[in-house]
Design an enzyme around this catalytic site. Structure first.
Site, mmCIF file in Angstrom:
data_model
loop_
_atom_site.group_PDB
_atom_site.id
_atom_site.type_symbol
_atom_site.label_atom_id
_atom_site.label_comp_id
_atom_site.label_asym_id
_atom_site.label_seq_id
_atom_site.Cartn_x
_atom_site.Cartn_y
_atom_site.Cartn_z
ATOM 1 N N ASP A 50 0.713 -1.353 -0.194
ATOM 2 C CA ASP A 50 -0.188 -0.170 0.761
ATOM 3 C C ASP A 50 0.944 1.490 0.373
ATOM 4 O O ASP A 50 2.026 1.601 0.676
ATOM 5 C CB ASP A 50 -0.954 0.389 1.338
ATOM 6 C CG ASP A 50 -1.969 0.968 1.315
ATOM 7 O OD1 ASP A 50 -3.223 0.480 1.019
ATOM 8 O OD2 ASP A 50 -2.122 1.873 1.154
ATOM 9 N N VAL A 58 -10.900 2.710 -3.304
ATOM 10 C CA VAL A 58 -10.757 2.204 -4.442
ATOM 11 C C VAL A 58 -11.930 1.379 -5.030
ATOM 12 O O VAL A 58 -11.618 -0.348 -5.013
ATOM 13 C CB VAL A 58 -8.825 1.538 -4.890
ATOM 14 C CG1 VAL A 58 -8.549 1.607 -6.932
ATOM 15 C CG2 VAL A 58 -8.408 3.243 -4.849
ATOM 16 N N HIS A 67 -10.219 -5.243 -3.515
ATOM 17 C CA HIS A 67 -8.808 -5.841 -2.843
ATOM 18 C C HIS A 67 -8.990 -6.272 -1.596
ATOM 19 O O HIS A 67 -9.170 -5.471 -0.765
ATOM 20 C CB HIS A 67 -7.905 -4.215 -2.699
ATOM 21 C CG HIS A 67 -8.752 -3.432 -2.538
ATOM 22 N ND1 HIS A 67 -9.359 -2.181 -2.720
ATOM 23 C CD2 HIS A 67 -8.792 -2.581 -0.906
ATOM 24 C CE1 HIS A 67 -10.005 -0.873 -2.640
ATOM 25 N NE2 HIS A 67 -9.236 -0.959 -1.259
ATOM 26 N N HIS A 85 -6.892 -6.129 2.272
ATOM 27 C CA HIS A 85 -5.622 -5.224 2.782
ATOM 28 C C HIS A 85 -4.979 -6.828 3.783
ATOM 29 O O HIS A 85 -5.848 -6.557 4.290
ATOM 30 C CB HIS A 85 -6.949 -4.510 4.194
ATOM 31 C CG HIS A 85 -6.447 -3.129 3.594
ATOM 32 N ND1 HIS A 85 -6.094 -1.753 3.220
ATOM 33 C CD2 HIS A 85 -7.899 -3.268 2.513
ATOM 34 C CE1 HIS A 85 -6.331 -1.000 2.033
ATOM 35 N NE2 HIS A 85 -7.657 -1.562 2.176
HETATM 36 P P1 AMP Z 1 -9.706 1.044 0.235
HETATM 37 O O1 AMP Z 1 -9.539 2.286 1.123
HETATM 38 O O2 AMP Z 1 -10.524 -0.206 1.485
HETATM 39 O O3 AMP Z 1 -10.457 1.613 -0.994
HETATM 40 O O4 AMP Z 1 -7.723 1.008 0.595
HETATM 41 C C1 AMP Z 1 -7.464 1.965 -1.294
HETATM 42 C C2 AMP Z 1 -6.019 1.404 -0.869
HETATM 43 O O5 AMP Z 1 -4.999 1.440 -2.002
HETATM 44 C C3 AMP Z 1 -5.830 2.995 -0.200
HETATM 45 O O6 AMP Z 1 -5.099 1.865 1.352
HETATM 46 C C4 AMP Z 1 -4.656 2.838 -0.525
HETATM 47 O O7 AMP Z 1 -3.303 3.727 0.013
HETATM 48 C C5 AMP Z 1 -4.250 2.230 -1.480
HETATM 49 N N1 AMP Z 1 -3.143 3.260 -3.017
HETATM 50 C C6 AMP Z 1 -3.905 3.921 -3.761
HETATM 51 N N2 AMP Z 1 -3.062 3.910 -4.899
HETATM 52 C C7 AMP Z 1 -2.596 3.049 -4.532
HETATM 53 C C8 AMP Z 1 -0.798 2.820 -5.287
HETATM 54 N N3 AMP Z 1 -0.592 3.155 -6.816
HETATM 55 N N4 AMP Z 1 -0.015 1.861 -4.719
HETATM 56 C C9 AMP Z 1 -0.116 1.313 -3.880
HETATM 57 N N5 AMP Z 1 -1.807 1.464 -3.023
HETATM 58 C C10 AMP Z 1 -2.721 2.356 -3.733
#
Ligand code: AMP
Length: 113
Positions: free
Chosen positions: A29, A95, A99, A101
């Site tokens: 992340d 996003v 996914h 975590h």
């Molecule tokens: P969520 O809030 O569950 O949708 O988590 C989305 C995660 O994607 C967040 O923890 C962000 O920090 C992570 N994220 C967004 N863009 C990127 C990226 N380019 N590379 C790695 N992690 C990312």
């Protein structure tokens, strides 16, 4: 292709994969909430947990199996860790590509800590 995770899968956003196979990739992340914070995603664009059809529930098992494998290789399997899926606006999903975590490497607290 508006999805940032699809761009990562396609190589349009250079990102080091910590795991990859035919169906799944994993990467760290960008804003880690713990010493180990890895995102595990399917290559296929599925917008959220709610969008996974029952016919593809095996994919969820595979994602969890990859999380377990990474927990071992990251050295946090014994101490414990968290696997979380945020779903939809009130589930704080940012996003729109499903996914998992994988969080660990420190004492976590509560549901979110
Ligand atoms: P969520 O809030 O569950 O949708 O988590 C989305 C995660 O994607 C967040 O923890 C962000 O920090 C992570 N994220 C967004 N863009 C990127 C990226 N380019 N590379 C790695 N992690 C990312």
């Amino acid at each position: 292709m508006d999805c940032i995770f699809c761009k990562i899968i396609a190589g349009a956003i250079p990102t080091k994969f910590v795991y990859q196979d035919k169906e799944v990739i994993a990467f760290r992340d960008i804003e880690p909430q713990a010493p180990v914070h890895i995102l595990i995603i399917p290559r296929e664009h599925i917008a959220s947990l709610a969008e996974v059809p029952e016919s593809k529930s095996g994919l969820l098992g595979h994602l969890v199996a990859v999380a377990n494998k990474l927990a071992k290789s990251e050295g946090i399997a014994e101490r414990g860790y968290r696997v979380a899926i945020n779903c939809g606006p009130e589930g704080t999903q940012g996003v729109p590509h499903i996914h998992l975590h994988l969080l660990g490497g420190r004492q976590l607290s509560g549901m979110l800590g």
